[in-house]
Design a protein around this motif. Structure first.
Motif, short mmCIF file in Angstrom:
data_model
loop_
_atom_site.label_atom_id
_atom_site.label_comp_id
_atom_site.label_asym_id
_atom_site.label_seq_id
_atom_site.Cartn_x
_atom_site.Cartn_y
_atom_site.Cartn_z
N THR A 21 0.85 -1.19 0.00
CA THR A 21 0.00 0.00 0.00
C THR A 21 0.88 1.25 0.00
O THR A 21 1.43 1.63 1.04
N TRP A 53 -5.05 2.03 -4.48
CA TRP A 53 -5.74 1.90 -3.21
C TRP A 53 -7.22 1.59 -3.39
O TRP A 53 -7.82 0.90 -2.57
N GLN A 62 -8.16 -2.09 -3.24
CA GLN A 62 -7.76 -2.96 -2.13
C GLN A 62 -8.93 -3.47 -1.29
O GLN A 62 -8.87 -4.58 -0.74
N ALA A 102 -0.90 5.36 4.65
CA ALA A 102 -1.20 3.99 4.24
C ALA A 102 -1.70 3.17 5.42
O ALA A 102 -2.62 2.36 5.30
#
Length: 348
Positions: A53, A91, A94, A117
């Motif tokens: 990330t 992102w 995810q 993150a």
């Protein structure tokens, strides 16, 4: 060493190794491929799939100055910002990747590199974290991460023993005891001469923590050998095919290779077993093929037992070889047919 839990798995001395499939850049910019990698990792026997990330902006600065150029190794000629632009996992994917992992029955976690993150992954509900080798000296970041009170798996590539100690202390001083270390050579790919797998036991004994291997080498030799050295976590880069070009493909493992590695790791764990000198059932069967004392010629009652008419041979139905000196030159009590195992009822 007391183990700790990652979801339903115990990471400890007496438990099977926890095997991580590192996706990294192997999605090659395709969310569909990232989802396929998760399913393939589960099928190949991984316990967990890991992503990273970050964004190019959170990792580095967009500059063409010489300090930001890579001048050797797998990524020679790349600019750092451009490399991370190619490699990062968006992102916005995810949450769906985590849901796919949950649906597939495989653990999901990530490597954050800075506070934003971590905050993102906290909101996502990630249950544990990976610290990359390159972050081990970023003590303010480790302090922030430790305070989330989630298990941490930390790679130690490039770190001195003193740097590892500093990092461990920062995490523990912030009330986080759920820590494991990974021996790691931060070269891509790593070569056997740089692996130093003996460090696994040394790290375990020094810090009293679970230790494993973050393996960037080609093939599975290092991963399997690390199990014999006491490794309890294996992390290996995983791809659908090395033909799908991306920054990590050249040193990643394809599904069939990964599945074979997992099988070999599990077989190695069974072979290591326990300290046990009892005789197994199969060994009991084999004991009858040890040597023992047999008549190899017909021997009349009253005749001496000599090296010409008795021998120590297989199988093991006669007197044990250690009785040879006591038997030799004794007399037969009765006629003994050649091929008969000797016992004390036949000897005067």
């Amino acid at each position: 060493m007391s183990g700790f839990k990652i979801n339903d798995r115990i990471i400890g001395d007496d438990d099977p190794a926890y095997i991580i499939a590192e996706m990294s850049a192997n999605h090659a910019g395709s969310k569909k491929r990232a989802l396929q990698i998760i399913r393939a990792a589960k099928e190949a026997g991984a316990d967990c799939v890991k992503v990273q990330t970050y964004t190019p902006e959170t990792m580095t600065f967009n500059s063409d100055k010489k300090w930001f150029q890579i001048d050797k190794g797998t990524w020679e000629g790349e600019n750092l910002y451009n490399l991370y632009q190619k490699a990062y996992t968006p992102w916005e994917w995810q949450e769906d990747l985590k849901k796919e992992a949950e649906k597939s029955g495989i653990d999901f976690f990530s490597t954050p590199y800075e506070k934003t993150a971590v905050d993102f992954l906290e909101d996502l509900g990630v249950e544990f974290y990976k610290v990359a080798s390159f972050s081990i000296t970023n003590l303010p970041f480790l302090k922030y991460l430790a305070k989330k009170n989630k298990p941490i798996i930390m790679s130690t590539g490039m770190a001195t023993l003193g740097e590892i100690e500093e990092a461990v202390n920062v995490i523990k001083e912030n009330s986080n005891e759920n820590l494991a270390l990974l021996n790691c050579s931060s070269a891509y790919p790593s070569v056997p001469n740089d692996m130093n797998l003996k460090k696994i036991k040394h790290l375990h004994d020094t810090f009293n923590l679970p230790v494993g291997l973050s393996d960037h080498s080609l093939g599975s030799v290092a991963a399997i050998a690390s199990i014999a050295m006491g490794g309890k976590i294996i992390e290996k880069h995983f791809c659908l095919s090395r033909d799908i070009e991306n920054p990590d493909s050249s040193f990643s493992m394809e599904p069939a290779e990964f599945k074979k590695m997992v099988a070999d790791i599990r077989a190695t764990e069974r072979a290591i077993g326990n300290i046990d000198y009892s005789i197994s059932e199969k060994e009991q069967e084999s004991r009858r093929f040890r040597r023992s004392i047999f008549a190899v010629e017909d021997i009349k009652a009253g005749e001496k037992l000599t090296e010409d008419n008795i021998r120590i041979i297989r199988p093991g139905y006669g007197l044990k070889p250690k009785k040879w000196e006591k038997v030799l030159n004794k007399k037969a009590l009765k006629d003994i047919e050649k091929g008969t195992p000797l016992n004390w009822d036949l000897i005067k």
